[in-house]
Design a protein around this motif. Structure first.
Motif, short mmCIF file in Angstrom:
data_model
loop_
_atom_site.label_atom_id
_atom_site.label_comp_id
_atom_site.label_asym_id
_atom_site.label_seq_id
_atom_site.Cartn_x
_atom_site.Cartn_y
_atom_site.Cartn_z
N MET A 37 0.69 -1.32 0.07
CA MET A 37 -0.02 0.01 -0.02
C MET A 37 0.71 1.26 0.17
O MET A 37 0.68 2.48 -0.65
N ILE A 38 1.93 1.31 0.90
CA ILE A 38 2.71 2.44 0.97
C ILE A 38 3.48 2.64 -0.37
O ILE A 38 3.38 3.87 -0.92
N GLU A 39 4.12 1.56 -0.75
CA GLU A 39 4.96 1.91 -2.08
C GLU A 39 4.26 2.16 -3.31
O GLU A 39 4.58 2.97 -4.21
N HIS A 40 3.16 1.28 -3.56
CA HIS A 40 2.31 1.43 -4.78
C HIS A 40 1.22 2.42 -4.75
O HIS A 40 0.89 3.21 -5.83
N ASP A 41 0.29 2.37 -3.80
CA ASP A 41 -0.76 3.31 -3.66
C ASP A 41 -0.31 4.74 -3.12
O ASP A 41 -1.03 5.76 -3.56
N LEU A 42 0.59 4.63 -2.23
CA LEU A 42 0.82 6.25 -1.62
C LEU A 42 2.20 6.86 -1.89
O LEU A 42 2.61 8.03 -1.62
N SER A 43 3.03 6.18 -2.52
CA SER A 43 4.30 6.53 -3.52
C SER A 43 5.14 6.91 -2.08
O SER A 43 5.80 8.00 -2.11
N GLY A 44 5.09 6.24 -1.02
CA GLY A 44 5.93 6.51 0.02
C GLY A 44 6.89 5.47 0.46
O GLY A 44 7.08 4.62 -0.37
N HIS A 45 7.32 5.35 1.75
CA HIS A 45 8.05 4.42 2.30
C HIS A 45 7.71 3.83 3.83
O HIS A 45 7.13 4.82 4.28
N PHE A 46 8.35 2.76 4.17
CA PHE A 46 7.94 2.02 5.42
C PHE A 46 9.14 1.67 5.88
O PHE A 46 9.95 1.12 5.49
N LEU A 47 9.03 1.92 7.44
CA LEU A 47 10.15 1.50 8.27
C LEU A 47 9.68 0.94 9.53
O LEU A 47 8.90 1.60 10.29
N ILE A 48 10.28 -0.32 10.05
CA ILE A 48 9.66 -0.83 11.13
C ILE A 48 11.18 -1.12 11.94
O ILE A 48 11.87 -1.69 11.43
N LYS A 49 11.11 -0.92 13.19
CA LYS A 49 12.47 -1.25 14.20
C LYS A 49 12.07 -1.28 15.51
O LYS A 49 10.98 -0.82 15.86
N ARG A 50 12.98 -1.98 16.01
CA ARG A 50 12.89 -2.39 17.65
C ARG A 50 13.42 -1.07 18.30
O ARG A 50 14.45 -0.46 17.90
N ALA A 51 12.50 -0.61 19.31
CA ALA A 51 12.84 0.67 20.30
C ALA A 51 13.54 -0.15 21.32
O ALA A 51 13.57 -1.42 21.75
#
Length: 474
Positions: free
Chosen positions: A443-457
């Protein structure tokens, strides 16, 4: 102007709340002091119910200087054509200082406007100060613009000096200048074309304007020197402006300006029809999604294998999150836009409520400004938020009975950034890929032209979504 009169005008002509009217009355009570201190006329204007004009609800003339106005103006309408600074301040909440303006009695003044704000920082009115410009400047302007002789008026105001028209020849509006007897002195080419359109041979100097346009008699009978009115003539819609040139109570003629608004009004009507159609489509989509969700719930109640139950719940949540987009649209005045805060709150509360059935106590809170996005983006974002919060509920608190989820979003540099933060067990990069995160990335890359990041805090997990406010052209 008494407080009762202010309240009466606000109630009759505006949509202000009782609290807002009290605020207007409070400001209005100080007008005499403000007028004396600044040696200027001061007014309070409020937006009308339609939002196109403003209404003067209070005024005060100075005792320390000569008043700009001879007649009271409280209760009169302020039109954008003559009071652009006032309407600009009411719509934007911005100040306007030392603006040159023309009063309703035809005098040139130096005008300053500041907004009056009510609850939640909303603009509910405008405080206006008008100072008379020096007598010397007024005398010069009157000599240039308001000559008593019709021939001089034609040369200066209409621009016929040396046979070189200045303005009227090139404007689109149909302009007529008539004398004290309402006889035509001048009409520009656009006015000539309009005369031919209605089947008249000509509107030569000396002809009564009402012979060509009988409806104009109504606006000529009005006492106001400056007046704007929308009228229907010849199966068309016109905006009619009347500008009377009066000096010391003596008429020096009147400008009548006609603008054809037929095409504009037709387009507005089409937009309204399309808006109704779009809302009907949204309503049907929402109903269809709710029907699908109801079928899934019915199937779950009739019994499904335990290993399949989790997939039914996930699918049900995805459908419900999309339906939330259309519920928000239908509950607001917007035709095709969704408030991000309302959307995230609706999806998040739904998922946390589901978690209660699993004996988990999850606290969720939201933080962010009011941002409107198109419904197509809202659908994609709703699915993304659904997966991220559902991921927290499902995986972050496996060994915990209580947890916390924060959903924060902001708008900066033409981008929207959303963070979903939990205080759970923490994300493991080596974890098995899940369908939920695959949906988020798609959804982020194809529909919203954005990027996604998930990381441990340090405690828990931070999932970050960032995408442009306006989708980039592909």
């Amino acid at each position: 102007m008494t407080n009762f009169s202010v309240e009466e005008l606000c109630t009759l002509h505006t949509s202000l709340s009782k609290m807002d009217v009290e605020r207007i009355k409070e400001v209005s009570g100080n007008l005499p002091l403000i007028a004396d201190l600044n040696q200027a006329n001061v007014f309070v204007d409020c937006p009308t119910k339609e939002g196109k004009h403003a209404i003067v609800v209070a005024e005060a003339a100075p005792n320390t200087a000569k008043s700009v106005y001879q007649k009271p103006v409280a209760g009169k309408f302020a039109y954008e054509a003559f009071e652009p600074a006032v309407l600009y301040t009411l719509r934007t909440g911005k100040n306007m200082f030392l603006n040159r303006a023309l009063t309703q009695e035809g005098k040139t003044v130096e005008q300053s406007v500041v907004p009056i704000k009510g609850s939640e920082d909303r603009v509910i009115g405008a405080l206006i100060m008008e100072k008379d410009i020096s007598e010397k400047l007024q005398r010069q302007l009157k000599l240039e613009a308001l000559s008593e002789a019709t021939e001089t008026l034609s040369g200066i105001l209409i621009g016929m000096a040396e046979n070189r028209p200045i303005i009227p020849e090139v404007i689109e509006e149909s302009l007529f200048f008539i004398d004290q007897e309402n006889k035509v002195v001048y009409n520009n080419p656009s006015a000539t074309n309009l005369i031919h359109e209605i089947g008249k041979e000509d509107c030569r100097p000396g002809v009564l304007l009402i012979d060509c346009f009988p409806c104009i008699q109504e606006i000529l009978n009005e006492p106001e020197e400056l007046l704007v009115k929308e009228m229907k003539m010849m199966n068309k819609v016109f905006r009619v402006k009347k500008i009377s040139l009066d000096v010391d109570g003596k008429s020096n003629g009147t400008f009548i300006i006609l603008k054809d608004l037929t095409e504009l009004r037709e387009k507005e009507r089409e937009i309204v029809v399309k808006s109704v159609a779009i809302r009907e489509i949204h309503h049907r989509v929402k109903n269809n999604l709710q029907t699908v969700a109801s079928l899934l719930r019915l199937q779950m109640r009739r019994g499904v294998p335990e290993e399949s139950k989790v997939h039914f719940v996930e699918s049900l949540n995805r459908i419900s999150s999309i339906a939330s987009v259309y519920e928000i649209i239908l509950s607001s005045s917007s035709v095709d836009e969704v408030d991000i805060y309302s959307l995230i709150e609706k999806v998040g509360n739904m998922l946390v409520h589901e978690a209660k059935h699993e004996q988990k106590k999850i606290h969720i809170q939201y933080k962010g400004p009011k941002i409107l996005i198109d419904s197509d983006k809202a659908v994609s974002l709703s699915l993304v938020i659904n997966e991220l919060i559902q991921n927290c509920v499902k995986h972050a608190f496996k060994q915990m009975h209580e947890g916390k989820v924060d959903v924060c979003f902001e708008y900066s540099n033409d981008e929207i950034k959303v963070e979903v933060i939990d205080n759970g067990e923490g994300y493991s990069p080596n974890a098995k890929p899940s369908l939920g995160l695959d949906i988020v990335k798609m959804m982020i890359e194809h529909d919203l032209s954005g990027h996604f990041l998930i990381k441990r805090a340090e405690t828990g997990t931070i999932a970050t979504v960032q995408f442009p406010f306006e989708r980039k052209e592909e």
